[in-house]
Design an enzyme around this catalytic site. Structure first.
Site, PDB file in Angstrom:
ATOM      1  N   ASP A   1      58.241   4.296   9.032  1.00  0.00           N
ATOM      2  CA  ASP A   1      57.696   3.860   7.752  1.00  0.00           C
ATOM      3  C   ASP A   1      56.222   3.515   7.933  1.00  0.00           C
ATOM      4  OD1 ASP A   1      57.056   2.699   5.351  1.00  0.00           O
ATOM      5  OD2 ASP A   1      58.715   1.283   5.330  1.00  0.00           O
TER       6      ASP A   1
ATOM      7  N   HIS B   1      71.242   1.469  16.012  1.00  0.00           N
ATOM      8  CA  HIS B   1      70.294   2.523  15.670  1.00  0.00           C
ATOM      9  C   HIS B   1      71.071   3.781  15.317  1.00  0.00           C
ATOM     10  CE1 HIS B   1      67.645  -0.232  17.812  1.00  0.00           C
ATOM     11  NE2 HIS B   1      66.621   0.407  17.290  1.00  0.00           N
TER      12      HIS B   1
ATOM     13  N   SER C   1      62.461  -0.842  -0.606  1.00  0.00           N
ATOM     14  CA  SER C   1      61.063  -1.247  -0.502  1.00  0.00           C
ATOM     15  C   SER C   1      60.812  -2.516  -1.328  1.00  0.00           C
ATOM     16  CB  SER C   1      60.167  -0.085  -0.933  1.00  0.00           C
ATOM     17  OG  SER C   1      58.825  -0.328  -0.610  1.00  0.00           O
TER      18      SER C   1
END
Length: 381
Positions: free
Chosen positions: A326, A354, A232
């Site tokens: 998210d 993915h 983050s």
């Protein structure tokens, strides 16, 4: 014959180590429910359960038998661990003292009622965050406030700096696990810890440069470069470090944005402005949690936005891991914009893929990036 619950490794294992779970001594095709529970360091209870059916020999191996429902379904050998949910709403499982283990209780119950079946077998297992021989070294060097984890052996070892996100303090559980895989890993605090600033209003790269210098001067750290790992806000800090500082060999960005969100980034004569935000765009989700994914002023100009970190200056490969669910910011969008910038400025074509990622996979992905040679964009759920 009484049922027995077997765990391998027996007794204890590391948190990111696969745990084999099997049951023997059941009746042929017997329906059973397996439960797992642990309490965190603040007393919050985390639990999971899954329904199974024994094979014709009265045996059950979670590596071969699919769960028939419960906290998860399908073939998930470690589902009882990753699917544990808190009794307290929205409580997050965080290991605050890596020198002590989480104690997991596992039970086998007769039938498919998770709370009503007869107890057939039980086992207790310790999940540790420091492998035998890993050394924990508190660091108070100049302005740097951190903990260094050193692998067993003489070294020197490849070095990593691990930076967490919003919340401040010093979290060590990822760095301690990385050390068991051969990396000298520095868990770095940057605000709200000891004598560091209480608030974090500007990204002063000089502080993080000091941490890089500390690592490269350490006799147990193999130079001339180190790797960076960030989550983050910490991911954006790591991308900034890789862009401006020398001696960074590779960077892993987990849900980073490659933009400065609400803080200016400052290094020497360079200042990168924040994207900014508008709290009026926040929404309350059906669960009662504030959904802030829309509050940021998302880049209109894409990879040419002036507020973007100049990641094309990074000399080593970058791995972007972006969660598609998210709700703090648009991680997948930012990973795509970052990939486009790298492709446009470096004339390289990033790889992408993915996957469905549970926490044990995170360590394998991170360990592999320092052996890679290409820029990667890996998005996952």
């Amino acid at each position: 014959m009484a049922a027995t619950l077997s765990l391998e490794p027996a007794g204890r294992s590391c948190w990111d180590e696969p745990l084999s779970i099997s049951v023997r001594g059941l009746a042929p095709e017997q329906p059973v429910t397996l439960r797992a529970a642990l309490r965190d360091e603040r007393g919050a209870l985390f639990r999971s359960h899954a329904r199974y059916r024994a094979d014709p020999h009265g045996e059950l191996d979670l590596a071969r038998a699919p769960a028939l429902g419960g906290s998860f379904a399908g073939l998930e050998p470690m589902g009882l661990l990753w699917a544990m949910e808190p009794d307290r709403p929205f409580w997050r499982l965080i290991k605050r003292d890596v020198q002590t283990p989480f104690v997991v209780e596992l039970e086998v119950l007769d039938g498919h009622e998770p709370d009503g079946g007869r107890l057939l077998a039980r086992a207790v297992h310790e999940r540790h965050f420091m492998a035998p021989g890993v050394r924990r070294v508190p660091v108070r060097e100049g302005r740097v406030r951190a903990t260094l984890f050193l692998p067993p052996g003489e070294g020197p070892f490849p070095g990593i700096i691990d930076v967490y996100g919003v919340g401040g303090g010093l979290l060590e559980y990822r760095a301690s696990l990385m050390a068991s895989h051969g990396f000298a890993t520095l868990a770095l605090a940057f605000y709200d810890f000891e004598d560091l600033p209480k608030d974090f209003n500007i990204v002063e790269v000089d502080y993080f440069e000091e941490a890089v210098c500390y690592m490269l001067q350490h006799p147990k750290v193999k130079g001339p470069d180190i790797g960076l790992l960030g989550l983050s806000l910490g991911a954006d800090i790591c991308l900034t470090m890789a862009s401006f500082l020398k001696n960074v060999s590779a960077t892993v960005s987990i849900n980073g944005s490659a933009f400065s969100g609400n803080r200016h980034i400052h290094y020497q004569q360079t200042t990168i402005p924040p994207l900014g935000h508008d709290l009026r765009r926040a929404k309350v989700a059906f669960s009662g949690i504030l959904d802030i994914v829309d509050i940021r002023n998302d880049p209109v100009g894409g990879c040419e936005n002036p507020g973007m970190i100049p990641i094309e200056q990074a000399k080593g490969p970058i791995l972007f891991i972006a969660g598609q669910d998210d709700h703090c910011w648009r991680s997948e969008l930012y990973a795509q914009i970052a990939s486009e910038r790298l492709q446009a400025r470096r004339k390289e074509r990033p790889q992408s893929g993915h996957l469905e990622m549970h926490r044990p996979l995170e360590r394998h992905l991170i360990c592999d990036i320092w052996r890679d040679t290409d820029n990667l964009c890996l998005t996952g759920t």
